[in-house]
Design a protein around this motif. Sequence first.
Motif, PDB file in Angstrom:
ATOM      1  N   ARG A  66       1.056  -1.084  -0.212  1.00 58.53           N
ATOM      2  CA  ARG A  66      -0.130  -0.100  -0.030  1.00 58.53           C
ATOM      3  C   ARG A  66       0.926   1.267   0.087  1.00 58.53           C
ATOM      4  O   ARG A  66       0.564   2.136  -0.688  1.00 58.53           O
ATOM      5  CB  ARG A  66      -0.927  -0.196   1.122  1.00 58.53           C
ATOM      6  N   SER A  67       2.067   1.185   0.848  1.00 61.64           N
ATOM      7  CA  SER A  67       2.727   2.225   0.959  1.00 61.64           C
ATOM      8  C   SER A  67       3.608   2.844  -0.480  1.00 61.64           C
ATOM      9  O   SER A  67       4.083   3.612  -1.029  1.00 61.64           O
ATOM     10  CB  SER A  67       3.678   2.313   1.904  1.00 61.64           C
ATOM     11  N   ASN A  68       3.828   1.530  -1.421  1.00 62.53           N
ATOM     12  CA  ASN A  68       4.402   1.591  -2.608  1.00 62.53           C
ATOM     13  C   ASN A  68       3.231   1.785  -3.856  1.00 62.53           C
ATOM     14  O   ASN A  68       3.531   1.595  -4.893  1.00 62.53           O
ATOM     15  CB  ASN A  68       4.975   0.292  -2.979  1.00 62.53           C
ATOM     16  N   GLY A  69       2.096   2.148  -3.341  1.00 63.20           N
ATOM     17  CA  GLY A  69       1.002   2.647  -4.343  1.00 63.20           C
ATOM     18  C   GLY A  69       0.365   1.279  -4.910  1.00 63.20           C
ATOM     19  O   GLY A  69      -0.251   1.435  -6.010  1.00 63.20           O
ATOM     20  N   ILE A  70       0.588   0.286  -4.461  1.00 60.41           N
ATOM     21  CA  ILE A  70      -0.193  -0.970  -4.967  1.00 60.41           C
ATOM     22  C   ILE A  70      -1.296  -0.891  -4.076  1.00 60.41           C
ATOM     23  O   ILE A  70      -1.560  -1.639  -2.923  1.00 60.41           O
ATOM     24  CB  ILE A  70       0.629  -2.212  -4.918  1.00 60.41           C
TER      25      ILE A  70
END
Length: 280
Positions: free
Chosen positions: A107-111
Amino acid sequence: DAKENGRSQFRIYNKAMSDSSHFQIEISQRLRESLIHEEFHLVYQPIYCAQSEKIVACEALLRWDSNANKNNTTPDTFIPIAEKVGLMIPIGNLIFHMALKELKKWRSNGINDVRMLINISGKQLLQKEFFSQLSELLEIYELIPSDIGLELTEHALIEADDELLKNLSLLQVQGVDIAIDDFGTGYSSLSYLNKLPVNTLKIDKSFVDYAPYRNNDSAIFEAIVGVAHKLDLLVIAEGVETTQHVEYCKSKNVDMLQGYSYSKPLSSQDLESFLLPFKS
Ligand code: C2E
Ligand code: MG
Ligand code: MG
Ligand code: MG
């Protein structure tokens, strides 16, 4: 063929070994030590949408670190032992922490659109605190119920009482995906599917293997997909190994595909390049 034979002989040998109490005592002792030192990790197997060919979820699968796992015991062998000696509750807690930590990283990596599916053993589910602990964990990792799914076997569900089923359906209402794993290998009758708070049905690999090649297997496969869809369940085919399996499953309207044809379970690091295209 010879390879098949070799494999099944290994299984029989392995089964005899795992049934011996000496083996079980040794494994459970080693598991206890590994629990103290957290010598476990998870691998993640992508699950693809049959229509878009996009990754929509990953299944977290437990691995026992090789330095501590002296016999190279596989989860099919050590998890039932852990379950039997009461270790699946603390190991299960560790699994949740590892899986949710990984998911938070995605989630922090934009997934944002890939769900984490976590396998739950029967004993874990029967714990009184299971449901409150799960809510707490989601809060700790700043995740929401629709970020995750739980995979339960028919075997785990068979002991469920009304209160447990009520708790499960509460999770379902909150957005947790509830999947019935290894469907067809347990004790289930079809009518039972109706009574359980389940959204997703995973067809066991053993029904997928020969479905493209044998009429009888195909008939059963089609019937399972048909009933599942009539009950508004999504269908995942497990053990999709070849392009024939992929084409066959697509032609029978399976919703999601999982298996070596797409990917083996991957380490957190190897998964990164698989997830990169899904960054938003
Ligand atoms: P499962 O939940 O049905 O997981 C699917 C198993 O099939 C995994 O084996 C996976 O590696 C394997 N698989 C996936 N695609 C293919 C394929 O195309 N061909 C073949 N031959 N195999 C494929 P794995 O990782 O050895 O896990 C075995 C079982 O151990 C799982 O079956 C599950 O019942 C249990 N397990 C694994 N991890 C956990 C966990 O974290 N918690 C619990 N409670 N059980 C777990
Ligand atoms: Mg599973
Ligand atoms: Mg399965
Ligand atoms: Mg299985």
